[in-house]
Every structure is written in structure tokens, then in C-alpha cells.
Design a protein around this motif. Structure first.
Motif, PDB file in Angstrom:
ATOM      1  N   PRO A  97       0.832  -1.209   0.000  1.00 39.08           N
ATOM      2  CA  PRO A  97       0.000   0.000   0.000  1.00 39.08           C
ATOM      3  C   PRO A  97       0.866   1.258   0.000  1.00 39.08           C
TER       4      PRO A  97
ATOM      5  N   TYR B  75       7.808   8.538   0.559  1.00 36.60           N
ATOM      6  CA  TYR B  75       8.818   7.749   1.271  1.00 36.60           C
ATOM      7  C   TYR B  75       9.134   6.497   0.464  1.00 36.60           C
TER       8      TYR B  75
ATOM      9  N   GLY C  85       9.997  17.936   4.648  1.00 32.24           N
ATOM     10  CA  GLY C  85      10.308  18.298   3.260  1.00 32.24           C
ATOM     11  C   GLY C  85      10.036  19.752   2.942  1.00 32.24           C
TER      12      GLY C  85
ATOM     13  N   HIS D   6       1.799  15.972  -1.000  1.00 26.59           N
ATOM     14  CA  HIS D   6       1.554  14.552  -1.304  1.00 26.59           C
ATOM     15  C   HIS D   6       1.713  13.679  -0.068  1.00 26.59           C
TER      16      HIS D   6
ATOM     17  N   THR E   5       1.767  11.995   3.602  1.00 24.03           N
ATOM     18  CA  THR E   5       0.659  11.827   4.556  1.00 24.03           C
ATOM     19  C   THR E   5       1.199  11.472   5.947  1.00 24.03           C
TER      20      THR E   5
ATOM     21  N   ASN F 183       4.013   8.589   7.196  1.00 19.87           N
ATOM     22  CA  ASN F 183       5.066   9.011   8.119  1.00 19.87           C
ATOM     23  C   ASN F 183       5.197   8.027   9.280  1.00 19.87           C
TER      24      ASN F 183
ATOM     25  N   CYS G 151       4.019   4.795   9.222  1.00 20.83           N
ATOM     26  CA  CYS G 151       4.160   3.382   8.805  1.00 20.83           C
ATOM     27  C   CYS G 151       5.454   3.076   8.068  1.00 20.83           C
TER      28      CYS G 151
ATOM     29  N   LEU H  63       1.808  -4.794  11.860  1.00 22.84           N
ATOM     30  CA  LEU H  63       0.610  -4.933  11.032  1.00 22.84           C
ATOM     31  C   LEU H  63       0.525  -6.379  10.559  1.00 22.84           C
TER      32      LEU H  63
ATOM     33  N   GLN I  68      14.466  19.569  14.819  1.00 24.20           N
ATOM     34  CA  GLN I  68      15.018  18.510  13.971  1.00 24.20           C
ATOM     35  C   GLN I  68      16.321  19.044  13.395  1.00 24.20           C
TER      36      GLN I  68
END
Ligand SMILES: Cc1cc2nc3c(=O)[nH]c(=O)nc-3n(C[C@H](O)[C@H](O)[C@H](O)COP(=O)(O)OP(=O)(O)OC[C@H]3O[C@@H](n4cnc5c(N)ncnc54)[C@H](O)[C@@H]3O)c2cc1C
Length: 285
Positions: free
Chosen positions: A32, A38, A103, A110, A112, A116, A118, A162, A185
Motif C-alpha cells: 500500500p 517515502y 520536506g 503529497h 501523509t 510518516n 508506517c 501490522l 530537527q
């Protein structure tokens, strides 16, 4: 649901959750993706997958944001830009800062929050923040729904946890009253020097009533030192310089005990971040 073939890769694009979960149950090896920022950055062009991809970006149930008095719920396929625009006045400030640090605008349009959290091999910008906020995730597969705390979804080197055909379908962020929230960061993503610090504190008058800190090194190792946190809770502000020094020593001892592999450079950065945060806390009076 549409199926598109590109070279050796098939891309399935369901538009509702039921079709998505049935498809994923029947094709548990499919990968998915939501924004793909990423996955494709790490894996290269789609052709190299040579298998099946599932595009979560058109599933309406995964693309919503809602809120109650107690929490905010974010669909895992909502873009970071949309979360920033919709939630800027209600979400915890540390989370806002972490989202803004991802970013640039084009990436955030784009990328999500689901992606981030998963990401398989990295702990990314929002993770050290969400961990402190007691975030819960709804996980679903065909015929089964369960809720899990983020700290059990990813533990140490393990996770995300998962099962086959299972996805994150909701991210629940509780509202709590934090008086001081800091996120920073440093250094380039995916390098061993990458460093994230997050600290949140609530106060009752000039007494610390809750304090949580997390450090993330090299997008991989997460450090939370609860003994040091417990030591600070209940203290009166300002914290004198000698006590701040003592906290730094205590933190270092805990890290040396629990993470013997940690080098001095990183221990020093962690101590410096703690000291900086305690100074901000003193100034917040
Ligand atoms: C130029 C650039 C700069 C970047 N800077 C940053 C940065 O500063 N900080 C940072 O954190 N990241 C950064 N990133 C990485 C990335 O953009 C973000 O981490 C982003 O949030 C990932 O979201 P995505 O939707 O694109 O994930 P995707 O690539 O779609 O997915 C990521 C992983 O999550 C899995 N996944 C996605 N959704 C689900 C779901 N609902 N259930 C189960 N598994 C799921 C996918 O299978 C995949 O393994 C950067 C990327 C680029 C290209």
C-alpha cells in the motif's frame, strides 16, 4: 476500483474502504502507499517493485479529518498540507512544528501522516512527537478492527506491527493542555547524524505537573527516559543551574545503562537538548 498496469507493476486504486480491505485480504503481498514520497524515494521508480501496489489516495474514508472535544482524528491518507491548514489552531504545537518540518511544500502536498508513521525502516519526523501525545491508531483488515497505542505499534526496533491485509485506518490525537511544547530537527534525513528532540510540559502555576521528552537519533533509535521525567515532575520552576546539571548527569547515566552502544557525540547532543529545554521552561514562567 481501477487497475492500472505499468510495466511489471499493477496499481490498484480502490475508492472505498470495503473494496480496499477485500482486495488487500486477497493480495496480502501488495504494497500500500498513500503519497508515495517515502516509498518511492527509498525504493526508486515503480518498475522496480515488479509486483502490486495499492493506492490509498482515493479511498474517501481514509482522507478525512474530524474532531471532538477530546481528540482529533486524522485519516492516514490526508496530506500533511491539509492537516496543517485544517488543524493549525487546534492541534498540539509540537505536532504542528513537526509537520511543518517535513520536506517542502511540494512534498507536504503529497506526503501523509499515515505514511510518516508506517515507514518500515525509519522513525520519521512526527513519530517522537506522537509518541509523547499518547496517540492511538485504528487498524483494520477485512472483518476485523482493533485499536492500538502508538508505543505498542512500534517498539524499539520492531514494527510497525501490522498483520497480513491490515492497514492503519485512523490516527487519534488526544487534546491535552500543554503549556510548553518544543520540537527541533537537525541534520539531514536518513543520515546517522539526524536528530530530533521533542519536549512537552504542563504546569500548575509554577510547578511542573507533567513532563515528557523524546529523542530520535539517525531516524531509528528512540530514547525516552521516564526516570528523569519522573524526577522533574512536581518540581518548582525555575530549576536552578545545579539541578539542571544533575538532570543532565542522570539522563546520561540512564542512556549509558540502557543504550551502551550510544557514542559520546550523541550523548552530548541529548544532554545539550535537555539543558536547552529546561532553560526554555525556566523562561516560560
Ligand atoms: C525531498 C523529501 C524530503 C523529505 N523530508 C522529510 C522530513 O523532513 N521528515 C520526514 O519525516 N519525512 C520526510 N520525507 C519522507 C516522506 O515525505 C514523509 O515521511 C511522508 O510523511 C511519507 O508519507 P507518504 O504518504 O508519502 O508515505 P508512502 O511513501 O505512501 O508510504 C510510506 C510507508 O508507509 C506504508 N503505508 C502508508 N500508508 C499506510 C497505511 N494507511 N497503513 C499501513 N501502511 C501504510 C507504505 O506501505 C510505506 O511502507 C521527505 C521526502 C522527500 C521526497
Amino acid at each position: 476500483m481501477s487497475v492500472e498496469k505499468q510495466g511489471h507493476t499493477k496499481v490498484f486504486s480502490p475508492t472505498n474502504l470495503q473494496d480496499l480491505l477485500s482486495y488487500y485480504r486477497d493480495h496480502p503481498k501488495a504494497v500500500p502507499f498513500a503519497g508515495g514520497t517515502y516509498l518511492f524515494l527509498r525504493k526508486g521508480p515503480r518498475e522496480r517493485f515488479g509486483g502490486e501496489l495499492i493506492d490509498l489516495g482515493h479511498v474517501s474514508e481514509l482522507s478525512q479529518i474530524s474532531r471532538t472535544e477530546r481528540y482529533m482524528e486524522i485519516g492516514p491518507a490526508v496530506s500533511i498540507s491539509k492537516i496543517i491548514n485544517t488543524g493549525r489552531h487546534v492541534m498540539p504545537r509540537a505536532l504542528f512544528a513537526a509537520l511543518k518540518a517535513i520536506g517542502n511544500t511540494a512534498v507536504r502536498n503529497h506526503a501523509t501522516l499515515g505514511g510518516n508513521i508506517c515507514a518500515r525502516n525509519h522513525r520519521l519526523s512526527t513519530y517522537p512527537v506522537l509518541l509523547l501525545l499518547d496517540v492511538r491508531l485504528e487498524l483494520r483488515r477485512a472483518g476485523e478492527t482493533r485499536w492500538i497505542n502508538l508505543n505498542r505499534f512500534i517498539t524499539g526496533d520492531e514494527g510497525p506491527v501490522l498483520g497480513p491485509g491490515e492497514l492503519v485506518t485512523r490516527i487519534r490525537i488526544p487534546f491535552m493542555d500543554w503549556d510548553v511544547e518544543e520540537f527541533r530537527q537537525q541534520e539531514r534525513l536518513f543520515t546517522p547524524e539526524h536528530f530530533i528532540f521533542c519536549g512537552i510540559v504542563s504546569k500548575q502555576k509554577d510547578v511542573i505537573s507533567d513532563l515528557r521528552t523524546s529523542f530520535c537519533i539517525g531516524n531509528r533509535r528512540i530514547i525516552r527516559t521516564r526516570i528523569m521525567e519522573a524526577e522533574l515532575i512536581g518540581r518548582k520552576l525555575p530549576i536552578p543551574p545545579a539541578d539542571r546539571l544533575e538532570m543532565g548527569r542522570m539522563l546520561q547515566q540512564q542512556i549509558e545503562r540502557n543504550h551502551p552502544e550510544m557514542d559520546n557525540f550523541h550523548i552530548h547532543r541529548i544532554r545539550r537538548s535537555l539543558n536547552w529545554f529546561l532553560q526554555i521552561l525556566n523562561d516560560s514562567e
